[in-house]
Write a protein that holds these residues in place. Structure first.
Motif, PDB file in Angstrom:
ATOM      1  N   LEU A   1     -19.086 -28.605  61.826  1.00 31.92           N
ATOM      2  CA  LEU A   1     -18.227 -27.554  62.374  1.00 31.92           C
ATOM      3  C   LEU A   1     -18.182 -27.614  63.891  1.00 31.92           C
ATOM      4  N   VAL A   2     -19.266 -28.066  64.500  1.00 31.31           N
ATOM      5  CA  VAL A   2     -19.317 -28.138  65.962  1.00 31.31           C
ATOM      6  C   VAL A   2     -18.587 -29.377  66.478  1.00 31.31           C
ATOM      7  N   PHE A   3     -18.827 -30.535  65.868  1.00 31.03           N
ATOM      8  CA  PHE A   3     -18.248 -31.780  66.370  1.00 31.03           C
ATOM      9  C   PHE A   3     -16.829 -32.024  65.853  1.00 31.03           C
ATOM     10  N   ARG A   4     -16.456 -31.431  64.718  1.00 28.74           N
ATOM     11  CA  ARG A   4     -15.087 -31.446  64.210  1.00 28.74           C
ATOM     12  C   ARG A   4     -14.452 -32.839  64.245  1.00 28.74           C
ATOM     13  N   GLY A   5     -14.158 -33.386  63.098  1.00 31.98           N
ATOM     14  CA  GLY A   5     -13.496 -34.685  63.047  1.00 31.98           C
ATOM     15  C   GLY A   5     -14.046 -35.526  61.917  1.00 31.98           C
ATOM     16  N   PRO A   6     -13.369 -36.612  61.581  1.00 34.36           N
ATOM     17  CA  PRO A   6     -13.798 -37.452  60.453  1.00 34.36           C
ATOM     18  C   PRO A   6     -15.140 -38.141  60.681  1.00 34.36           C
ATOM     19  N   ASN A   7     -15.562 -38.278  61.953  1.00 31.25           N
ATOM     20  CA  ASN A   7     -16.831 -38.953  62.242  1.00 31.25           C
ATOM     21  C   ASN A   7     -18.016 -37.994  62.252  1.00 31.25           C
ATOM     22  N   ALA A   8     -17.758 -36.711  62.073  1.00 32.74           N
ATOM     23  CA  ALA A   8     -18.837 -35.718  62.161  1.00 32.74           C
ATOM     24  C   ALA A   8     -19.939 -35.944  61.128  1.00 32.74           C
ATOM     25  N   PRO A   9     -19.633 -36.243  59.847  1.00 32.64           N
ATOM     26  CA  PRO A   9     -20.724 -36.514  58.898  1.00 32.64           C
ATOM     27  C   PRO A   9     -21.596 -37.692  59.309  1.00 32.64           C
ATOM     28  N   GLY A  10     -20.981 -38.720  59.899  1.00 36.26           N
ATOM     29  CA  GLY A  10     -21.758 -39.858  60.383  1.00 36.26           C
ATOM     30  C   GLY A  10     -22.687 -39.469  61.514  1.00 36.26           C
ATOM     31  N   ILE A  11     -22.208 -38.585  62.403  1.00 37.36           N
ATOM     32  CA  ILE A  11     -23.062 -38.090  63.488  1.00 37.36           C
ATOM     33  C   ILE A  11     -24.242 -37.317  62.921  1.00 37.36           C
ATOM     34  N   ALA A  12     -23.971 -36.452  61.949  1.00 40.12           N
ATOM     35  CA  ALA A  12     -25.036 -35.657  61.341  1.00 40.12           C
ATOM     36  C   ALA A  12     -26.076 -36.556  60.669  1.00 40.12           C
TER      37      ALA A  12
ATOM     38  N   ILE B   1     -31.614 -21.171  63.784  1.00 38.48           N
ATOM     39  CA  ILE B   1     -30.817 -21.920  64.765  1.00 38.48           C
ATOM     40  C   ILE B   1     -29.600 -22.561  64.107  1.00 38.48           C
ATOM     41  N   PHE B   2     -29.802 -23.243  62.996  1.00 41.28           N
ATOM     42  CA  PHE B   2     -28.681 -23.904  62.320  1.00 41.28           C
ATOM     43  C   PHE B   2     -27.680 -22.892  61.776  1.00 41.28           C
ATOM     44  N   SER B   3     -28.166 -21.765  61.280  1.00 42.38           N
ATOM     45  CA  SER B   3     -27.264 -20.729  60.757  1.00 42.38           C
ATOM     46  C   SER B   3     -26.391 -20.162  61.874  1.00 42.38           C
ATOM     47  N   LEU B   4     -26.996 -19.886  63.027  1.00 36.52           N
ATOM     48  CA  LEU B   4     -26.234 -19.370  64.152  1.00 36.52           C
ATOM     49  C   LEU B   4     -25.224 -20.411  64.651  1.00 36.52           C
ATOM     50  N   LEU B   5     -25.637 -21.670  64.662  1.00 37.35           N
ATOM     51  CA  LEU B   5     -24.734 -22.740  65.100  1.00 37.35           C
ATOM     52  C   LEU B   5     -23.554 -22.874  64.147  1.00 37.35           C
ATOM     53  N   ALA B   6     -23.826 -22.784  62.845  1.00 40.06           N
ATOM     54  CA  ALA B   6     -22.740 -22.855  61.857  1.00 40.06           C
ATOM     55  C   ALA B   6     -21.800 -21.660  62.003  1.00 40.06           C
ATOM     56  N   LEU B   7     -22.352 -20.479  62.237  1.00 44.21           N
ATOM     57  CA  LEU B   7     -21.531 -19.288  62.424  1.00 44.21           C
ATOM     58  C   LEU B   7     -20.651 -19.426  63.653  1.00 44.21           C
ATOM     59  N   TRP B   8     -21.207 -19.951  64.719  1.00 42.34           N
ATOM     60  CA  TRP B   8     -20.417 -20.169  65.930  1.00 42.34           C
ATOM     61  C   TRP B   8     -19.307 -21.186  65.676  1.00 42.34           C
ATOM     62  N   GLY B   9     -19.620 -22.245  64.912  1.00 45.02           N
ATOM     63  CA  GLY B   9     -18.610 -23.243  64.598  1.00 45.02           C
ATOM     64  C   GLY B   9     -17.469 -22.667  63.772  1.00 45.02           C
ATOM     65  N   VAL B  10     -17.803 -21.794  62.816  1.00 41.11           N
ATOM     66  CA  VAL B  10     -16.773 -21.148  62.010  1.00 41.11           C
ATOM     67  C   VAL B  10     -15.869 -20.287  62.877  1.00 41.11           C
ATOM     68  N   ARG B  11     -16.456 -19.495  63.741  1.00 41.64           N
ATOM     69  CA  ARG B  11     -15.674 -18.619  64.621  1.00 41.64           C
ATOM     70  C   ARG B  11     -14.805 -19.426  65.578  1.00 41.64           C
ATOM     71  N   ARG B  12     -15.312 -20.530  66.062  1.00 41.12           N
ATOM     72  CA  ARG B  12     -14.526 -21.362  66.976  1.00 41.12           C
ATOM     73  C   ARG B  12     -13.338 -21.990  66.250  1.00 41.12           C
ATOM     74  N   SER B  13     -13.568 -22.434  65.004  1.00 37.89           N
ATOM     75  CA  SER B  13     -12.471 -23.050  64.240  1.00 37.89           C
ATOM     76  C   SER B  13     -11.394 -22.021  63.924  1.00 37.89           C
ATOM     77  N   ARG B  14     -11.792 -20.786  63.635  1.00 39.83           N
ATOM     78  CA  ARG B  14     -10.811 -19.736  63.349  1.00 39.83           C
ATOM     79  C   ARG B  14     -10.043 -19.346  64.603  1.00 39.83           C
ATOM     80  N   ALA B  15     -10.728 -19.365  65.743  1.00 37.62           N
ATOM     81  CA  ALA B  15     -10.050 -18.996  67.001  1.00 37.62           C
ATOM     82  C   ALA B  15      -8.972 -20.012  67.352  1.00 37.62           C
ATOM     83  N   ARG B  16      -9.200 -21.284  66.983  1.00 36.40           N
ATOM     84  CA  ARG B  16      -8.227 -22.333  67.306  1.00 36.40           C
ATOM     85  C   ARG B  16      -7.038 -22.311  66.379  1.00 36.40           C
ATOM     86  N   THR B  17      -7.253 -21.766  65.149  1.00 27.52           N
ATOM     87  CA  THR B  17      -6.133 -21.711  64.226  1.00 27.52           C
ATOM     88  C   THR B  17      -5.343 -20.430  64.409  1.00 27.52           C
TER      89      THR B  17
END
Length: 267
Positions: free
Chosen positions: A173-184, A251-267
């Protein structure tokens, strides 16, 4: 005109109605089959950790806690395979949502929460594959410990891997893109080295490693066997891996929540 409106209302009602349970089960089964047929993914989830167990653990009968080094390595490699599985499945779910699959699902009765719950269940099922395989190989090649060590360590490996489903979601959710799973997945390898999973550490590296996500998870999974004893000397109290796991869950839960909010703000 009235007929058109009624038809539109009927379609809208049908689209917002929850997906029937049999249909959800069919979707889960098809997606699980797709995950298990991914040969490259299964290589990194099952074959690589099993190979590393055979390289580092096979024939290692020196005592560790209530068992031997072979079992210590076996638990570590099963943990690595399990977190790779949950990271990959959860990360792919986040990427699918961000890359347009979420909009496609929006045209069906499947709700986003149901989609995420289904993916989480699939991730936990896939995590059972490396655990079962590596524990079976360990049992056949000399891994030794009390029966309670086998049961408790296996349960902790499996349940603890859920933390890295949250991690996979957060990173993708933070890195957004097809390569994100590879980064993880790539970061999992680095964290495994720092987390005392691949090779025992001491000194400064150990002190730094104690702060990393995989350290607490792996140490907690090995605790029934090792009781906190470290291969190169010293020991960890039980509260240390527990605190590590709890802290990184937040930490991961807060990061995921921030990623969700950021993705919604962009849409």
């Amino acid at each position: 005109m009235t007929a058109t409106v009624l038809a539109g209302d009927h379609t809208r009602d049908r689209a917002t109605r929850p997906l029937p349970r049999p249909a959800m089960a069919v979707y889960a089964r098809l997606d699980l089959r797709r995950q298990l047929r991914d040969r490259i993914g299964m290589f990194f989830i099952v074959v690589l950790p099993a190979f590393m167990y055979l390289v580092f653990g096979l024939g290692s009968d020196d005592p560790v806690g209530t068992g031997n080094v072979a079992m210590y390595v076996m638990v570590s490699m099963a943990a690595y395979g399990a977190v790779t599985a949950t990271t990959n499945v959860a990360g792919s779910a986040a990427t699918e949502q961000l890359m347009g699959w979420g909009r496609q699902l929006g045209l069906t009765p499947m709700r986003p929460l149901a989609f995420l719950a289904t993916k989480a269940a699939i991730a936990m099922v896939v995590a059972l594959v490396p655990i079962t395989a590596i524990y079976a190989i360990g049992a056949a090649t000399g891994a030794r410990g009390d029966w309670s060590d086998w049961l408790l360590s296996g349960a902790l490996v499996w349940l603890g891997s859920a933390l890295f489903a949250v991690y996979g979601l957060a990173i993708c959710l933070v890195f957004r893109g097809p390569n994100a799973p590879g980064i993880a997945s790539g970061m999992i390898v680095v964290m495994a080295f720092l987390g005392n999973v691949f090779a025992p550490m001491s000194g400064l590296l150990l002190e730094v490693g104690r702060l990393t996500p995989l350290y607490g998870y792996a140490a907690l999974a090995r605790y029934p066997l090792s009781e906190g004893t470290l291969p190169l000397g010293g020991s960890d109290p039980l509260w240390l891996p527990v605190a590590n796991v709890l802290a990184w869950t937040v930490i991961f839960s807060l990061l995921a929540l921030w990623g969700v909010r950021r993705s919604r703000a962009r849409t």
